[in-house]
Every structure is written in structure tokens, then in C-alpha cells.
Design an enzyme around this catalytic site. Structure first.
Site, PDB file in Angstrom:
ATOM      1  N   ASP A  71       2.124   5.270 -10.710  1.00 24.84           N
ATOM      2  CA  ASP A  71       2.374   6.703 -10.764  1.00 24.84           C
ATOM      3  C   ASP A  71       3.324   7.149  -9.663  1.00 24.84           C
ATOM      4  O   ASP A  71       3.533   6.469  -8.659  1.00 24.84           O
ATOM      5  CB  ASP A  71       1.063   7.483 -10.676  1.00 24.84           C
ATOM      6  CG  ASP A  71       0.265   7.185  -9.415  1.00 24.84           C
ATOM      7  OD1 ASP A  71       0.138   5.994  -9.059  1.00 24.84           O
ATOM      8  OD2 ASP A  71      -0.222   8.129  -8.768  1.00 24.84           O
ATOM      9  N   GLU A 130      -2.706   6.815  -7.902  1.00 21.48           N
ATOM     10  CA  GLU A 130      -2.762   6.634  -6.440  1.00 21.48           C
ATOM     11  C   GLU A 130      -2.415   7.919  -5.706  1.00 21.48           C
ATOM     12  O   GLU A 130      -2.912   8.152  -4.602  1.00 21.48           O
ATOM     13  CB  GLU A 130      -1.795   5.519  -6.027  1.00 21.48           C
ATOM     14  CG  GLU A 130      -1.895   5.100  -4.564  1.00 21.48           C
ATOM     15  CD  GLU A 130      -0.977   5.880  -3.636  1.00 21.48           C
ATOM     16  OE1 GLU A 130      -1.137   5.755  -2.404  1.00 21.48           O
ATOM     17  OE2 GLU A 130      -0.087   6.621  -4.121  1.00 21.48           O
TER      18      GLU A 130
END
Length: 359
Positions: A71, A130
Site C-alpha cells: 500500500d 501498513e
């Protein structure tokens, strides 16, 4: 295709698939398509992947895990529809430095360096979410559902470090400090109690508070407290009866979550506030004396630094996996609009890690 071009092309392809936090499925699908059938075993957990390049059964060799998140932070409005592009030896794209360049290096190493040319078995841990709260990070799900990851002798998070070997990390704790007053007309403030003014003692104290240096493994980590948001007031002519501040405490290796929480709560009592801990992420020791960390330092030639930020090395350490940070991205570019990656750093990162992995 040269190594340099292969790394650049792979990173560009990863960046071409949008993956802001919460929207990682398309990128995970694409990476899974690339690795499924190419490696001994691939496991998917939600929108995260574990590639066990040499299979799941222990071989008697140490296991090294190369870790990276899929991400990015939410895409800046000015970056929408403009990237990726190469220019002047750089790749411009959301997530180029943080950390699709690192993911590209990990994938390329797994493909180009067969088991016979490594001293270890190899795993890739590519996970989602994350860039959000600790509890929502899918690395936690991966560690629970793929137990093979927890037997790694060393994990390397290929976070942006400018190709420095950054050891350990500071922990991070967020708390809401609430100040309570009493409303009144702003023309007659003596009839009330201004909650925003009560917060002034906290702000004055933190403005003067020096950092606290803590040493671990010969490296200096700095403990700091900062107010990062403050809110109060309901109208411009009303004395506010509530004021809340977000306090972020970055604390050094060796301090527990309970100790960090106790320090935040003591500060709140000192300034007359009520504290509610809202997010807690542990610190990570430096592992400076770990034999594989020493091997990595010697073979890579990377300069050594303390990680004055939080990364998932701390979550890995909680699971019993020694971990360190080393990646090609530029730390100053993380989370920036117009984010870029120096393409030469990709090849440098690959070669540093290749020297570490070879017998």
C-alpha cells in the site's frame, strides 16, 4: 534486459497499479499472478502474499525474509492521473520510494538468485495496510496464519532508508488529552473556564522539553513528545468548555508499551488533562550484535544508522524475528506529493542484498 532496466521496469509496473491504503487488492492480484507457479509455495492472506521461494519445509539452512508493504498513503490530488513517469534518472509515482522500489528489489532477487547461489532459504512477505493503525496492518494476520514466517533467522524491511542499514526503531504511542472547562460568553470570560487556555501549560512544557537520548547497540535514539493536533471551541464568541490534543510519543528501544503509557498518563495528570491511549506500536531493539546483522553490514558496506521512526521491524521482533531496515527509497520522499525514486539506487540495493545472500 540489464539488471538496472529490469528493476526500473518492475518498479514502474508496480507503481502503475494504484494501491492507496485500503485499495490494495488489484496490486496483490497482479503480484500473485506473477509469482504463482514460479516459486515453490505462495500463500495469500487477505490482500497480502507470502512467497516461500524454497518451500515450506525446513531445510536446515537459515530463513531470510524480505518484507515490504504493497500500500501507499492516500494519493495527493495533484498526483492523480499523472504517474508513473521516468525523467532525469528518477521514477516519479506515488509509492515509488515508499516502498514499491523495495518490493521490486525483493521480487527481482527471488527470481534471479536461485537456492544454490544463496546461503539461506528465502521468503518474501508482501503485505497490505501498513500505512494505517497498528491493529489494521495485515502483517499481523500474516504472522498468525503463515507460521513459517516466524521461524525466519532475520527479516529485512525494505522500507526507504537511502540504502543505509537502519537498525531498530522507536515505538510510537498516540493519546488524546482532554481538557475540560465551562462555557461562557467571550465578553465575560470570568463567568466560565477556558479549556483551550488550560491546554497552554501542556504546550509550554512541550515547547521547552528537550529530546531524551537513549543508546542501544552503540546507536542513539531520541525520545520526543509532540502535539500533532489540537481542537477546541464551538463558536467565535463562546469560551470553549472542551479542548482535545493528540499527543504522539516516540520512545526508544528498551521501553515497554506499559512504561510509555505510564509516562503519557503522568504528563496528563501534571497538566490537568485526562488521557486516553488511542494507538500503541512497540519499539524494536537494534540487534546490532546479531550475527546475520553483522554479516549484512560487512557484506553490503551500508552505513549504519538508528531508525528514528516506526517500522514493522517492531512487529516482527514481537513475533520473535530479529529484523532491520534497508531499502532503496529516499526517506525524504516518503508520503510526499510528486514522490520520486532515484533509479540508480534500485540496482545498488539489489547488489548490496545479493552480496549478503550469496554464500
Amino acid at each position: 534486459m540489464t539488471l538496472a532496466e529490469a528493476l526500473a521496469a518492475r518498479t514502474e509496473a508496480l507503481c502503475a497499479v494504484r494501491s492507496p491504503i485500503g485499495e490494495e487488492r488489484a496490486l496483490c492480484d497482479e503480484v500473485e499472478r506473477q509469482v504463482r507457479g514460479r516459486f515453490a509455495e505462495v500463500r495469500r492472506v487477505k490482500n497480502s502474499l507470502v512467497v516461500l521461494a524454497d518451500g515450506a519445509a525446513p531445510s536446515g539452512r537459515p530463513l531470510v525474509a524480505l518484507c515490504g508493504h504493497l500500500d501507499t498513503v492516500p494519493i495527493h490530488a495533484e498526483d492523480e492521473g499523472r504517474f508513473p513517469r521516468r525523467e532525469g534518472g528518477r521514477l516519479y509515482a506515488p509509492g515509488a520510494s515508499d516502498m514499491k522500489g523495495g518490493v521490486a528489489v525483493a521480487l527481482e532477487l527471488a527470481e534471479r538468485l536461485p537456492a544454490a547461489e544463496r546461503f539461506c532459504d528465502l521468503a518474501l512477505v508482501l503485505y497490505s495496510r501498513e500505512e494505517g493503525p497498528f491493529e489494521e496492518n495485515e502483517l499481523g494476520d500474516v504472522l498468525r496464519e503463515v507460521p513459517e514466517v516466524s521461524r525466519a533467522a532475520l527479516a529485512l524491511c525494505l522500507e526507504p532508508t537511502d540504502n543505509a542499514l537502519q537498525l531498530g526503531c522507536v515505538g510510537s504511542m498516540h493519546a488524546t488529552l482532554r481538557f475540560t472547562g465551562r462555557s461562557a460568553h467571550s465578553a465575560r470570560p470570568w463567568q466560565g473556564e477556558n479549556a483551550v487556555h488550560k491546554a497552554g501549560e501542556l504546550l509550554r512544557l512541550l515547547h521547552r522539553l528537550p529530546f531524551h537520548a537513549v543508546h542501544d547497540g552503540g546507536l542513539e535514539y531520541r525520545e520526543v513528545m509532540s502535539v500533532t493536533r489540537i481542537e477546541g471551541g464551538r463558536a467565535r464568541n463562546v469560551v470553549p468548555d472542551q479542548c482535545t490534543a493528540n499527543l504522539n510519543f516516540r520512545f526508544a528501544p528498551g521501553r515497554s508499551l506499559d512504561s510509555a503509557a505510564a509516562e503519557v498518563e503522568e504528563l496528563a495528570r501534571r497538566v490537568g488533562a485526562e488521557a486516553t491511549i488511542t494507538d500503541r506500536s512497540p519499539s524494536c531493539p537494534s540487534y546490532a550484535d546479531h550475527p546475520l546483522v553483522r554479516r549484512l553490514r560487512e557484506r553490503s558496506g551500508a552505513r549504519l544508522e538508528a531508525k528514528q521512526a516506526w517500522t514493522d521491524v517492531a512487529r516482527l521482533a514481537q513475533a520473535g524475528v530479529p529484523a532491520a531496515n534497508l531499502g532503496p527509497g529516499a526517506t525524504a520522499q516518503a508520503h510526499q506529493a510528486g514522490e520520486w525514486l532515484d533509479l540508480a539506487e534500485l540496482e545498488r540495493s539489489y547488489l548490496m542484498l545479493e552480496r549478503f545472500l550469496r554464500p
